[in-house]
Design an enzyme around this catalytic site. Structure first.
Site, PDB file in Angstrom:
ATOM      1  N   HIS A 166      52.208 -60.326   0.762  1.00  0.00           N
ATOM      2  CA  HIS A 166      51.051 -61.183   0.484  1.00  0.00           C
ATOM      3  C   HIS A 166      51.069 -61.696  -0.956  1.00  0.00           C
ATOM      4  CE1 HIS A 166      48.325 -59.658   4.005  1.00  0.00           C
ATOM      5  NE2 HIS A 166      49.499 -60.130   4.404  1.00  0.00           N
TER       6      HIS A 166
ATOM      7  N   GLU B  81      48.799 -61.904  -3.361  1.00  0.00           N
ATOM      8  CA  GLU B  81      48.239 -61.061  -4.425  1.00  0.00           C
ATOM      9  C   GLU B  81      49.230 -59.984  -4.844  1.00  0.00           C
ATOM     10  OE1 GLU B  81      44.842 -61.878  -1.405  1.00  0.00           O
ATOM     11  OE2 GLU B  81      47.020 -61.662  -1.381  1.00  0.00           O
TER      12      GLU B  81
ATOM     13  N   CYS C  95      42.947 -59.328   1.924  1.00  0.00           N
ATOM     14  CA  CYS C  95      42.863 -58.311   2.978  1.00  0.00           C
ATOM     15  C   CYS C  95      42.581 -56.955   2.325  1.00  0.00           C
ATOM     16  CB  CYS C  95      44.176 -58.270   3.781  1.00  0.00           C
ATOM     17  SG  CYS C  95      45.578 -57.585   2.861  1.00  0.00           S
TER      18      CYS C  95
ATOM     19  N   CYS D  89      45.558 -55.652   0.061  1.00  0.00           N
ATOM     20  CA  CYS D  89      45.619 -56.391  -1.204  1.00  0.00           C
ATOM     21  C   CYS D  89      44.442 -56.015  -2.098  1.00  0.00           C
ATOM     22  CB  CYS D  89      45.658 -57.893  -0.949  1.00  0.00           C
ATOM     23  SG  CYS D  89      47.230 -58.464  -0.270  1.00  0.00           S
TER      24      CYS D  89
END
Length: 153
Positions: free
Chosen positions: A69, A71, A97, A100
């Protein structure tokens, strides 16, 4: 008219999202400390591995697990280049999410600015609030950016 710092860095996060190699969610993140970019990240496969764009999605329980992801990639980039993330601001195109969220908290991010409330996880929201991370939705800003970075568009 000169954009606010939040608008400026969010626009950069939108541009970073264009590098995403998983079209299920093109997400961009920018880590900023003292009004200077320290790292960027987008959804993409681990370095040296095939991308969703090239070989398709790797689906597990309805989620593509081929990618890292945005981040997390930004936090990793900061680590690789020796940039401290403590008290940094994370500008991200989508609300993070849960995984993250936990990483942003442990990276000591002090403020999270996001543009898309796509799948807001109530547990992630609770964790961020309890950790004292300041949350700013771009929708709450006086000069909302004209963006549409929803999956599949």
């Amino acid at each position: 008219m000169r954009p606010s710092w939040d608008s400026y860095f969010m626009k950069i996060a939108e541009d970073v999202a264009l590098r995403s190699t998983c079209d299920r969610a093109m997400v961009g993140a920018v880590l900023v400390r003292e009004k200077h970019i320290i790292a960027t990240g987008y959804n993409g496969s681990p370095a040296g591995l095939e991308h969703c764009d090239d070989i398709g999605h790797l689906m597990v329980d309805g989620h593509c697990v081929r990618t890292v992801h945005a981040e997390v990639n930004a936090i990793i980039q900061a680590a690789v280049f020796g940039q401290a993330t403590k008290d940094a601001v994370c500008y991200v195109t989508h609300f993070p999410c849960l995984n993250c969220t936990k990483m942003l908290i442990n990276a000591r991010i002090s403020r999270l600015v996001y543009a898309n409330s796509y799948r807001v996880d109530p547990t992630a929201l609770e964790f961020l609030t309890r950790a004292g991370v300041e949350l700013v939705s771009i929708e709450d800003m006086p000069h909302q950016l004209p963006i549409d970075i929803t999956p599949g568009t």
